[in-house]
Design a protein around this motif. Sequence first.
Motif, PDB file in Angstrom:
ATOM      1  N   CYS A 183       0.844  -1.199   0.000  1.00  0.00           N
ATOM      2  CA  CYS A 183       0.000   0.000   0.000  1.00  0.00           C
ATOM      3  C   CYS A 183       0.873   1.241   0.000  1.00  0.00           C
ATOM      4  O   CYS A 183       1.769   1.378   0.833  1.00  0.00           O
ATOM      5  CB  CYS A 183      -0.873   0.002   1.254  1.00  0.00           C
ATOM      6  SG  CYS A 183      -1.994   1.404   1.357  1.00  0.00           S
ATOM      7  N   LEU A 184       0.614   2.135  -0.915  1.00  0.00           N
ATOM      8  CA  LEU A 184       1.310   3.419  -0.915  1.00  0.00           C
ATOM      9  C   LEU A 184       0.698   4.297   0.181  1.00  0.00           C
ATOM     10  O   LEU A 184      -0.529   4.408   0.260  1.00  0.00           O
ATOM     11  CB  LEU A 184       1.153   4.079  -2.294  1.00  0.00           C
ATOM     12  CG  LEU A 184       2.021   5.305  -2.552  1.00  0.00           C
ATOM     13  CD1 LEU A 184       3.500   4.915  -2.673  1.00  0.00           C
ATOM     14  CD2 LEU A 184       1.575   6.025  -3.817  1.00  0.00           C
ATOM     15  N   VAL A 185       1.539   4.881   0.998  1.00  0.00           N
ATOM     16  CA  VAL A 185       1.025   5.696   2.118  1.00  0.00           C
ATOM     17  C   VAL A 185       1.765   7.029   2.197  1.00  0.00           C
ATOM     18  O   VAL A 185       2.840   7.198   1.630  1.00  0.00           O
ATOM     19  CB  VAL A 185       1.184   4.964   3.478  1.00  0.00           C
ATOM     20  CG1 VAL A 185       0.423   3.654   3.507  1.00  0.00           C
ATOM     21  CG2 VAL A 185       2.653   4.756   3.833  1.00  0.00           C
ATOM     22  N   ALA A 186       1.167   7.953   2.945  1.00  0.00           N
ATOM     23  CA  ALA A 186       1.832   9.225   3.233  1.00  0.00           C
ATOM     24  C   ALA A 186       1.673   9.531   4.709  1.00  0.00           C
ATOM     25  O   ALA A 186       0.708   9.093   5.350  1.00  0.00           O
ATOM     26  CB  ALA A 186       1.231  10.337   2.382  1.00  0.00           C
ATOM     27  N   SER A 187       2.608  10.306   5.232  1.00  0.00           N
ATOM     28  CA  SER A 187       2.554  10.632   6.656  1.00  0.00           C
ATOM     29  C   SER A 187       1.422  11.625   6.924  1.00  0.00           C
ATOM     30  O   SER A 187       0.895  12.257   6.020  1.00  0.00           O
ATOM     31  CB  SER A 187       3.890  11.212   7.100  1.00  0.00           C
ATOM     32  OG  SER A 187       4.157  12.344   6.317  1.00  0.00           O
TER      33      SER A 187
ATOM     34  N   VAL B 272     -11.654  14.614  22.732  1.00  0.00           N
ATOM     35  CA  VAL B 272     -11.448  13.545  23.708  1.00  0.00           C
ATOM     36  C   VAL B 272      -9.958  13.400  23.999  1.00  0.00           C
ATOM     37  O   VAL B 272      -9.536  13.329  25.136  1.00  0.00           O
ATOM     38  CB  VAL B 272     -12.011  12.203  23.186  1.00  0.00           C
ATOM     39  CG1 VAL B 272     -11.736  11.071  24.169  1.00  0.00           C
ATOM     40  CG2 VAL B 272     -13.495  12.317  22.891  1.00  0.00           C
ATOM     41  N   ARG B 273      -9.162  13.328  22.915  1.00  0.00           N
ATOM     42  CA  ARG B 273      -7.719  13.191  23.095  1.00  0.00           C
ATOM     43  C   ARG B 273      -6.971  13.511  21.805  1.00  0.00           C
ATOM     44  O   ARG B 273      -7.585  13.639  20.742  1.00  0.00           O
ATOM     45  CB  ARG B 273      -7.360  11.783  23.551  1.00  0.00           C
ATOM     46  CG  ARG B 273      -7.702  10.672  22.550  1.00  0.00           C
ATOM     47  CD  ARG B 273      -7.189   9.319  22.997  1.00  0.00           C
ATOM     48  NE  ARG B 273      -7.883   8.833  24.171  1.00  0.00           N
ATOM     49  CZ  ARG B 273      -9.049   8.180  24.167  1.00  0.00           C
ATOM     50  NH1 ARG B 273      -9.653   7.931  23.019  1.00  0.00           N
ATOM     51  NH2 ARG B 273      -9.614   7.771  25.270  1.00  0.00           N
ATOM     52  N   THR B 274      -5.640  13.579  21.954  1.00  0.00           N
ATOM     53  CA  THR B 274      -4.766  13.743  20.798  1.00  0.00           C
ATOM     54  C   THR B 274      -4.224  12.369  20.427  1.00  0.00           C
ATOM     55  O   THR B 274      -3.771  11.628  21.303  1.00  0.00           O
ATOM     56  CB  THR B 274      -3.599  14.688  21.137  1.00  0.00           C
ATOM     57  OG1 THR B 274      -4.160  15.938  21.539  1.00  0.00           O
ATOM     58  CG2 THR B 274      -2.679  14.898  19.952  1.00  0.00           C
ATOM     59  N   VAL B 275      -4.297  12.024  19.163  1.00  0.00           N
ATOM     60  CA  VAL B 275      -3.842  10.713  18.705  1.00  0.00           C
ATOM     61  C   VAL B 275      -2.377  10.826  18.276  1.00  0.00           C
ATOM     62  O   VAL B 275      -1.985  11.830  17.685  1.00  0.00           O
ATOM     63  CB  VAL B 275      -4.712  10.244  17.505  1.00  0.00           C
ATOM     64  CG1 VAL B 275      -4.303   8.864  17.028  1.00  0.00           C
ATOM     65  CG2 VAL B 275      -6.194  10.260  17.871  1.00  0.00           C
ATOM     66  N   ASP B 276      -1.583   9.816  18.587  1.00  0.00           N
ATOM     67  CA  ASP B 276      -0.159   9.834  18.203  1.00  0.00           C
ATOM     68  C   ASP B 276      -0.026   9.678  16.689  1.00  0.00           C
ATOM     69  O   ASP B 276      -0.195   8.590  16.155  1.00  0.00           O
ATOM     70  CB  ASP B 276       0.568   8.691  18.925  1.00  0.00           C
ATOM     71  CG  ASP B 276       2.052   8.646  18.560  1.00  0.00           C
ATOM     72  OD1 ASP B 276       2.532   9.606  17.893  1.00  0.00           O
ATOM     73  OD2 ASP B 276       2.716   7.662  18.919  1.00  0.00           O
ATOM     74  N   ARG B 277       0.279  10.786  16.023  1.00  0.00           N
ATOM     75  CA  ARG B 277       0.286  10.755  14.554  1.00  0.00           C
ATOM     76  C   ARG B 277       1.490  10.009  13.985  1.00  0.00           C
ATOM     77  O   ARG B 277       1.482   9.625  12.817  1.00  0.00           O
ATOM     78  CB  ARG B 277       0.210  12.170  13.985  1.00  0.00           C
ATOM     79  CG  ARG B 277       1.479  12.955  14.108  1.00  0.00           C
ATOM     80  CD  ARG B 277       1.365  14.310  13.459  1.00  0.00           C
ATOM     81  NE  ARG B 277       2.594  15.045  13.685  1.00  0.00           N
ATOM     82  CZ  ARG B 277       2.674  16.360  13.745  1.00  0.00           C
ATOM     83  NH1 ARG B 277       1.600  17.094  13.609  1.00  0.00           N
ATOM     84  NH2 ARG B 277       3.837  16.943  13.948  1.00  0.00           N
TER      85      ARG B 277
ATOM     86  N   LEU C  24       0.461   6.894  12.483  1.00  0.00           N
ATOM     87  CA  LEU C  24      -0.618   6.937  11.479  1.00  0.00           C
ATOM     88  C   LEU C  24      -0.079   7.199  10.078  1.00  0.00           C
ATOM     89  O   LEU C  24       0.921   7.882   9.908  1.00  0.00           O
ATOM     90  CB  LEU C  24      -1.622   8.044  11.834  1.00  0.00           C
ATOM     91  CG  LEU C  24      -2.309   7.924  13.192  1.00  0.00           C
ATOM     92  CD1 LEU C  24      -3.279   9.087  13.389  1.00  0.00           C
ATOM     93  CD2 LEU C  24      -3.048   6.595  13.324  1.00  0.00           C
ATOM     94  N   ARG C  25      -0.737   6.634   9.104  1.00  0.00           N
ATOM     95  CA  ARG C  25      -0.418   6.911   7.702  1.00  0.00           C
ATOM     96  C   ARG C  25      -1.718   7.096   6.953  1.00  0.00           C
ATOM     97  O   ARG C  25      -2.718   6.468   7.269  1.00  0.00           O
ATOM     98  CB  ARG C  25       0.339   5.732   7.071  1.00  0.00           C
ATOM     99  CG  ARG C  25       1.731   5.484   7.623  1.00  0.00           C
ATOM    100  CD  ARG C  25       2.701   6.597   7.259  1.00  0.00           C
ATOM    101  NE  ARG C  25       4.040   6.305   7.743  1.00  0.00           N
ATOM    102  CZ  ARG C  25       4.459   6.518   8.996  1.00  0.00           C
ATOM    103  NH1 ARG C  25       3.628   7.024   9.902  1.00  0.00           N
ATOM    104  NH2 ARG C  25       5.683   6.209   9.347  1.00  0.00           N
ATOM    105  N   ARG C  26      -1.686   7.926   5.923  1.00  0.00           N
ATOM    106  CA  ARG C  26      -2.824   8.062   5.025  1.00  0.00           C
ATOM    107  C   ARG C  26      -2.648   7.062   3.890  1.00  0.00           C
ATOM    108  O   ARG C  26      -1.563   6.984   3.304  1.00  0.00           O
ATOM    109  CB  ARG C  26      -2.881   9.488   4.460  1.00  0.00           C
ATOM    110  CG  ARG C  26      -3.100  10.543   5.549  1.00  0.00           C
ATOM    111  CD  ARG C  26      -3.231  11.947   4.977  1.00  0.00           C
ATOM    112  NE  ARG C  26      -2.021  12.398   4.324  1.00  0.00           N
ATOM    113  CZ  ARG C  26      -1.927  12.676   3.030  1.00  0.00           C
ATOM    114  NH1 ARG C  26      -2.968  12.541   2.230  1.00  0.00           N
ATOM    115  NH2 ARG C  26      -0.792  13.087   2.521  1.00  0.00           N
ATOM    116  N   ALA C  27      -3.695   6.298   3.606  1.00  0.00           N
ATOM    117  CA  ALA C  27      -3.613   5.320   2.519  1.00  0.00           C
ATOM    118  C   ALA C  27      -3.859   6.020   1.192  1.00  0.00           C
ATOM    119  O   ALA C  27      -4.884   6.675   0.995  1.00  0.00           O
ATOM    120  CB  ALA C  27      -4.644   4.218   2.732  1.00  0.00           C
ATOM    121  N   LEU C  28      -2.882   5.917   0.301  1.00  0.00           N
ATOM    122  CA  LEU C  28      -2.998   6.500  -1.043  1.00  0.00           C
ATOM    123  C   LEU C  28      -3.264   5.347  -2.009  1.00  0.00           C
ATOM    124  O   LEU C  28      -3.476   4.209  -1.591  1.00  0.00           O
ATOM    125  CB  LEU C  28      -1.690   7.212  -1.435  1.00  0.00           C
ATOM    126  CG  LEU C  28      -1.057   8.182  -0.427  1.00  0.00           C
ATOM    127  CD1 LEU C  28       0.274   8.694  -0.997  1.00  0.00           C
ATOM    128  CD2 LEU C  28      -1.979   9.349  -0.123  1.00  0.00           C
TER     129      LEU C  28
END
Length: 227
Positions: free
Chosen positions: A131-135, A149-154, A157-161
């Motif tokens: 899967c091609l991803v981006a930060s 609610v909270r801050t998620v540890d980015r 995480l990756r965005r799926a391209l």
Amino acid sequence: MNTAIIVAAGKGTRFREAKKRKQFLEVLGKPLVVHTLQRFEDCSAVNEMILVLPEKEIENFLQIAEKFGLKKLTKIVSGGETRPASVLKGLNAVESNKTEIVAIHDGARPLVSNDEIIKTINKAKQTGAACLVASVTDTIKEVSGETIVRTVDRAKLRRALTPQAFRYEILKRAFTENDFDEKATDECFLVEKLGVEISVVEGSARNIKITNKEDLILAENLLKDFR
Ligand code: CTP
Ligand code: MG
């Protein structure tokens, strides 16, 4: 053989253009989806392209394909109501005995690079699924109603391209083994459910999907000096 399935049968509801679907809007003298197809036409790792279109656009597109010299375009099939349904129609048109890797790509992503396509296909050859991803660059918040609610540890995480590429058998199983989820917004989601490990390939933030009107303005500018 490596086959790219380009899905371009969506309605573009978020884009809010009544006259023409976003994938057929003219950008720098050609329909948006032609820019996308040319990326795959020009990529040495791709042997053939299967295009998924709205039924009523198919006949008209034969001339467009001729005009823009899309020689690797072997089949055009009609799409379904949902994105996974459209992908499945494309997948059903793949010649299973000749195809090693199937790469799925959004017709609305004209800024994918040659390097991204090659790396994703090669990774799928090695591992079976890629899967091609981006930060993620913004700080991400989980919300409930109108409050945070909270801050998620980015960092995790990756965005799926797209493209997302798979050995043919794996993708076929993802669509046949379970009742596939019509709401799935990418193919990895279906392959994840099989329990198959998917490799990630780092892609570029430039590989945007034209979703809203602002995206088209950005894409047009990026396409002007695309190399
Ligand atoms: N797609 C498709 N068939 C569908 C839905 C989507 O082939 N039934 C394609 C789109 O044409 C697009 C890609 O999948 O190239 C990514 O989908 P998206 O950006 O969501 O496009 P649309 O579904 O057209 O837009 P929207 O969700 O805003 O309606
Ligand atoms: Mg959609």
